[in-house]
Design an enzyme around this catalytic site. Structure first.
Site, mmCIF file in Angstrom:
data_model
loop_
_atom_site.group_PDB
_atom_site.id
_atom_site.type_symbol
_atom_site.label_atom_id
_atom_site.label_comp_id
_atom_site.label_asym_id
_atom_site.label_seq_id
_atom_site.Cartn_x
_atom_site.Cartn_y
_atom_site.Cartn_z
ATOM 1 N N TYR A 1 14.358 30.606 8.789
ATOM 2 C CA TYR A 1 13.100 31.303 9.063
ATOM 3 C C TYR A 1 12.950 31.596 10.547
ATOM 4 O O TYR A 1 13.265 30.751 11.399
ATOM 5 C CB TYR A 1 11.911 30.448 8.619
ATOM 6 C CG TYR A 1 11.606 30.526 7.153
ATOM 7 C CD1 TYR A 1 11.261 31.745 6.563
ATOM 8 C CD2 TYR A 1 11.654 29.388 6.358
ATOM 9 C CE1 TYR A 1 10.970 31.811 5.197
ATOM 10 C CE2 TYR A 1 11.363 29.445 5.002
ATOM 11 C CZ TYR A 1 11.026 30.661 4.426
ATOM 12 O OH TYR A 1 10.732 30.726 3.095
ATOM 13 N N LYS B 1 0.845 -1.200 0.000
ATOM 14 C CA LYS B 1 0.000 0.000 0.000
ATOM 15 C C LYS B 1 0.881 1.251 0.000
ATOM 16 O O LYS B 1 2.078 1.170 0.330
ATOM 17 C CB LYS B 1 -0.904 -0.017 1.241
ATOM 18 C CG LYS B 1 -0.159 -0.020 2.571
ATOM 19 C CD LYS B 1 -1.096 -0.328 3.740
ATOM 20 C CE LYS B 1 -0.335 -0.313 5.065
ATOM 21 N NZ LYS B 1 -1.166 -0.779 6.188
HETATM 22 C C1 PLP Z 1 -0.355 -1.741 6.891
HETATM 23 C C2 PLP Z 1 -0.895 -3.048 7.279
HETATM 24 C C3 PLP Z 1 -0.064 -4.176 7.389
HETATM 25 C C4 PLP Z 1 1.429 -4.085 7.321
HETATM 26 O O1 PLP Z 1 1.902 -3.588 8.563
HETATM 27 P P1 PLP Z 1 3.447 -3.461 8.914
HETATM 28 O O2 PLP Z 1 3.436 -3.053 10.334
HETATM 29 O O3 PLP Z 1 4.007 -2.429 8.007
HETATM 30 O O4 PLP Z 1 4.053 -4.792 8.684
HETATM 31 C C5 PLP Z 1 -0.653 -5.413 7.616
HETATM 32 N N1 PLP Z 1 -2.002 -5.522 7.751
HETATM 33 C C6 PLP Z 1 -2.824 -4.464 7.692
HETATM 34 C C7 PLP Z 1 -4.289 -4.670 7.873
HETATM 35 C C8 PLP Z 1 -2.304 -3.188 7.483
HETATM 36 O O5 PLP Z 1 -3.134 -2.138 7.451
#
Ligand code: PLP
Length: 377
Positions: free
Chosen positions: A272, A51
């Site tokens: 800044y 993702k």
């Molecule tokens: C993002 C996600 C993962 C992966 O999690 P990590 O901690 O990056 O390994 C697995 N399952 C679900 C449902 C997630 O949303």
């Protein structure tokens, strides 16, 4: 190739190339991380969570590299991510959408050969209705809420769903899943509580396989593995468990170009707001990345970059496109226009930057900007 060799090589190879920042993505290290997890969970197998463009590293490149390692399940968050990834992967793969299905998106999902993770009875019914309309069996994953209250079928819908599933002939459930809220904390009792909930659910859905563990869950031990694990951050080199040595190999390096150097007398304001004032004569370098490139403004006056192992503290505020660092610790003339300094590499991990910024490695990784030149090795 170890992280240091990778870093030196990229620094030399890029001299004069004209980009202002180089994100190096070591696909061989990614693959070694995948194999390490696969070995740790056997006979269970490992999916990949890709993702958010594989946490910013490129979902296409990452997924194809992992496919060559035998990975066949790829999780994304949104349907649009799945649709983009689908043509890049062979048909022997499943692309699964964690966030479920929005009403009206069912036909698109089915026609694109994408598997939804169904998070409610309503989503299940809509998917079954779609299968009916299309006159075929559609695959799905059922996600249950076991204690995170974020996504998944709530406890009060479990028995109704089990009953409907028994009489429903057009949905093929590939496996059931849930997500751990505290998997990176090995001693947190919520892990065992969620596992107990998952076992209760598994008893109701007796013939179905279980998918439970994210990266942290992989390292909680075999009880948490089910038939399929879902690592994300660990594949990309992030630490799966808080407060423990990181067993994963770094995958990402970031080197950023110096765009100006100067010597500032004592009493000079920097950045800044003029918040930083030099207390002595200071040599400064401005580098070509800022908060628009994913280096959080919270690094102002806190973070650092490195050159040849020497720590160069960030002084003053992080700007949109640049950061100013104190290079007084380096011999004069070491850095000049076009020199590359290390933001992520052998001297500074994702976790180091995250801690200085007051956030987590996930946020640093997924924020890394689009303006760097990406180099896959
Ligand atoms: C993002 C996600 C993962 C992966 O999690 P990590 O901690 O990056 O390994 C697995 N399952 C679900 C449902 C997630 O949303």
């Amino acid at each position: 190739m170890d992280g240091h060799a990778l870093h030196i090589q990229s620094r030399e190879a890029d001299a004069g190339a004209g980009a202002s920042g180089y994100l190096t993505i070591d696909l061989a290290a990614l693959c070694r991380n995948y194999r390490k997890i696969s070995k740790a969970v056997a006979p269970a197998t490992a999916a990949a969570v890709v993702k958010a463009d594989a946490y910013g590293l490129g979902a296409g490149q990452v997924s194809r590299a992992l496919h060559a390692q035998g990975c066949r399940q790829f999780f994304v968050a949104h349907l649009l991510e799945a649709i983009k990834l689908r043509p890049l992967l062979p048909n022997d793969t499943q692309i699964l959408v964690l966030n479920g299905l929005q009403p009206g998106a069912e036909i698109t999902c089915a026609n694109a050969n994408i598997v939804p993770v169904l998070n409610s009875l309503e989503q299940f019914r809509r998917w079954s209705f779609t299968a009916d309309k299309l006159g075929r069996v559609l695959p799905a994953v059922l996600q249950f809420d076991t204690g995170m209250s974020r996504l998944g079928i709530p406890p009060q819908e479990r028995s109704a769903l089990a009953a409907e599933l028994k009489t429903c002939g057009n949905i093929e459930i590939i496996f059931i899943m849930s997500h751990l809220a505290c998997a990176d904390e090995v001693d947190n009792r919520q892990n065992a509580d969620q596992l107990a909930q998952m076992r209760l659910i598994a008893a109701v859905f007796a013939d179905l396989d279980i998918c439970f563990a994210n990266s942290g869950g992989v390292f909680l031990g075999g009880d948490y593995h089910g038939v399929l694990v879902r690592p994300g951050i660990a594949l990309y080199g992030g630490a799966p468990t808080a407060g423990r040595p990181n067993p994963m190999e770094p995958v990402v390096g970031l080197d950023v170009a110096v765009i100006q150097t100067r010597t500032a007398p004592a009493g000079t304001r920097v950045g800044y707001g003029g918040k930083h004032v030099t207390s002595a004569e200071t040599r400064l370098a401005t580098i070509a990345a800022g908060y628009a490139d994913g280096l959080p403004r919270s690094l102002s006056g806190r973070g650092a970059v490195f050159y040849d192992g020497v720590r160069l503290p960030i002084v003053g505020r992080v700007s949109m496109d640049s950061i100013t660092v104190d290079i007084t610790a380096l011999p004069e003339g070491t850095l000049s226009l076009g020199s590359l300094v290390e933001v992520l590499g052998p001297n500074q991990t994702l976790e180091d930057v995250a801690e200085a910024a007051g956030t987590i490695s996930y946020e640093i990784l997924t924020s890394l900007g689009r303006r760097y030149e990406r180099r896959y090795r």
